[in-house]
Design a protein around this motif. Sequence first.
Motif, PDB file in Angstrom:
ATOM      1  N   LEU A 129      45.991 184.636   9.877  1.00  0.00           N
ATOM      2  CA  LEU A 129      44.583 184.473  10.238  1.00  0.00           C
ATOM      3  C   LEU A 129      44.083 183.128   9.729  1.00  0.00           C
ATOM      4  O   LEU A 129      44.084 182.874   8.519  1.00  0.00           O
ATOM      5  CB  LEU A 129      43.739 185.593   9.623  1.00  0.00           C
ATOM      6  N   VAL A 179      44.766 178.104  16.571  1.00  0.00           N
ATOM      7  CA  VAL A 179      45.132 179.257  17.400  1.00  0.00           C
ATOM      8  C   VAL A 179      45.587 178.785  18.772  1.00  0.00           C
ATOM      9  O   VAL A 179      46.575 179.278  19.326  1.00  0.00           O
ATOM     10  CB  VAL A 179      43.950 180.242  17.510  1.00  0.00           C
ATOM     11  N   GLU A 203      48.194 183.045  14.639  1.00  0.00           N
ATOM     12  CA  GLU A 203      48.063 184.000  15.751  1.00  0.00           C
ATOM     13  C   GLU A 203      46.610 184.360  16.047  1.00  0.00           C
ATOM     14  O   GLU A 203      46.243 184.589  17.201  1.00  0.00           O
ATOM     15  CB  GLU A 203      48.845 185.280  15.449  1.00  0.00           C
ATOM     16  N   ILE A 204      45.780 184.424  15.002  1.00  0.00           N
ATOM     17  CA  ILE A 204      44.375 184.784  15.171  1.00  0.00           C
ATOM     18  C   ILE A 204      43.529 183.871  14.302  1.00  0.00           C
ATOM     19  O   ILE A 204      44.033 183.248  13.354  1.00  0.00           O
ATOM     20  CB  ILE A 204      44.095 186.262  14.812  1.00  0.00           C
ATOM     21  N   ILE A 256      39.095 188.693  20.642  1.00  0.00           N
ATOM     22  CA  ILE A 256      39.530 190.008  20.176  1.00  0.00           C
ATOM     23  C   ILE A 256      38.303 190.858  19.854  1.00  0.00           C
ATOM     24  O   ILE A 256      38.211 192.020  20.244  1.00  0.00           O
ATOM     25  CB  ILE A 256      40.446 189.891  18.946  1.00  0.00           C
ATOM     26  N   LEU A 265      36.453 186.872  16.320  1.00  0.00           N
ATOM     27  CA  LEU A 265      37.891 186.867  16.073  1.00  0.00           C
ATOM     28  C   LEU A 265      38.582 186.532  17.386  1.00  0.00           C
ATOM     29  O   LEU A 265      38.370 187.218  18.397  1.00  0.00           O
ATOM     30  CB  LEU A 265      38.361 188.227  15.566  1.00  0.00           C
ATOM     31  N   ALA A 310      42.201 185.044  19.596  1.00  0.00           N
ATOM     32  CA  ALA A 310      43.651 184.873  19.682  1.00  0.00           C
ATOM     33  C   ALA A 310      43.922 183.934  20.846  1.00  0.00           C
ATOM     34  O   ALA A 310      43.003 183.566  21.592  1.00  0.00           O
ATOM     35  CB  ALA A 310      44.346 186.209  19.902  1.00  0.00           C
ATOM     36  N   ALA A 353      47.839 192.349  21.108  1.00  0.00           N
ATOM     37  CA  ALA A 353      46.374 192.304  21.095  1.00  0.00           C
ATOM     38  C   ALA A 353      45.792 193.709  21.141  1.00  0.00           C
ATOM     39  O   ALA A 353      44.776 194.000  20.491  1.00  0.00           O
ATOM     40  CB  ALA A 353      45.864 191.477  22.270  1.00  0.00           C
ATOM     41  N   THR A 385      43.466 195.272  18.187  1.00  0.00           N
ATOM     42  CA  THR A 385      42.110 195.709  18.531  1.00  0.00           C
ATOM     43  C   THR A 385      41.918 197.194  18.261  1.00  0.00           C
ATOM     44  O   THR A 385      40.888 197.618  17.721  1.00  0.00           O
ATOM     45  CB  THR A 385      41.807 195.397  20.007  1.00  0.00           C
ATOM     46  N   HIS A 415      40.724 189.165  25.493  1.00  0.00           N
ATOM     47  CA  HIS A 415      42.161 189.274  25.748  1.00  0.00           C
ATOM     48  C   HIS A 415      42.414 190.570  26.507  1.00  0.00           C
ATOM     49  O   HIS A 415      41.747 191.579  26.283  1.00  0.00           O
ATOM     50  CB  HIS A 415      42.912 189.274  24.414  1.00  0.00           C
TER      51      HIS A 415
END
Length: 313
Positions: free
Chosen positions: A14, A58, A64-65, A93, A250, A252, A261, A265, A299
């Motif tokens: 993150l 990202v 990744e996030i 996200i 947030l 991605a 994803a 989530t 996403h």
Amino acid sequence: MQVPASAQSLNLTLAGASPGGLWTLMGAGLDSALKKGAPGSSVTYQTTGGGFANAAMVSQGRAEIGLIHDAELAIAVAGGEPFQQPIENLRTIGYLYDWAPMQFVVNKSFSDRYGISSLADLVEKEAPVRITINRAGNITGQVASAMMAAAGADDEAIASWGGSVVQAGSSEQSGLLLNGRVDVYTNGVFVGHSSIREIENSLDIKILDIPEDVRRSVAEEFSIGEFTIPAETYENQPEDIETVALGAVLVASENMSEEDAYTLTKAILENVAEIQTVHPAMADLTTELLVRETAVPFHDGALRAYREAGLMQ
């Protein structure tokens, strides 16, 4: 027996901000939520320069996030400063908060001298205001500048009135007001933030109201919402104060798999309390807020989780 895709473990990095702040705590909450939703998973917090840096990280697959202010996200997808071109591969996200209002805190002796209760009054009275905003490159500074310009109080106008705009970091701004070096402090922070309480404990203050046309213009420009600071939140504030507020999203990359994803989530949805409890400021997070529209599409995996939960069509 095959493990369902939604239960597969994830190990995500993150992109956050400086260590020790709210976003660090939110990273810990996301880690706890993902561990509960998908045992064996983890979210590793990476210190960064903040939301603008996170958008690039990202997008480029270096995390990744990432957390990013809603206003920063709007700038990123438009290719505004500091980006050289639009960033098009970010996906939402979830929306994590939308309650960090822009607060213009004025020394009451200054407001009494010039009869100032709102940002519009500064312009009407052409008051020689000394105001501190956040440093260049910080989103709260950009939003503050846009609000002042929309009201007719840009740097040039303020200088013509005998005033000045002082750029300073968040840790310095309250001290400038307390030491009498500026008349107004503005930042995008939570209601009752410690920096404002520190000022309030030493000075008589007022919070400036923001005209409706300014709120609408800036909210549209930065894809942020309007916000009401309830009456009596601060001293000398008998009525509600209307302003705009920053939020955090947030994100991605679109390159994250739909299953990953979805797993992330779904874990957040089912364990939202893990994020609500990291700080009192996050107590108002709801699953309904997670699906608030942002400057980039959701996403596909997040959409699937939200539709299953009945939160989106």
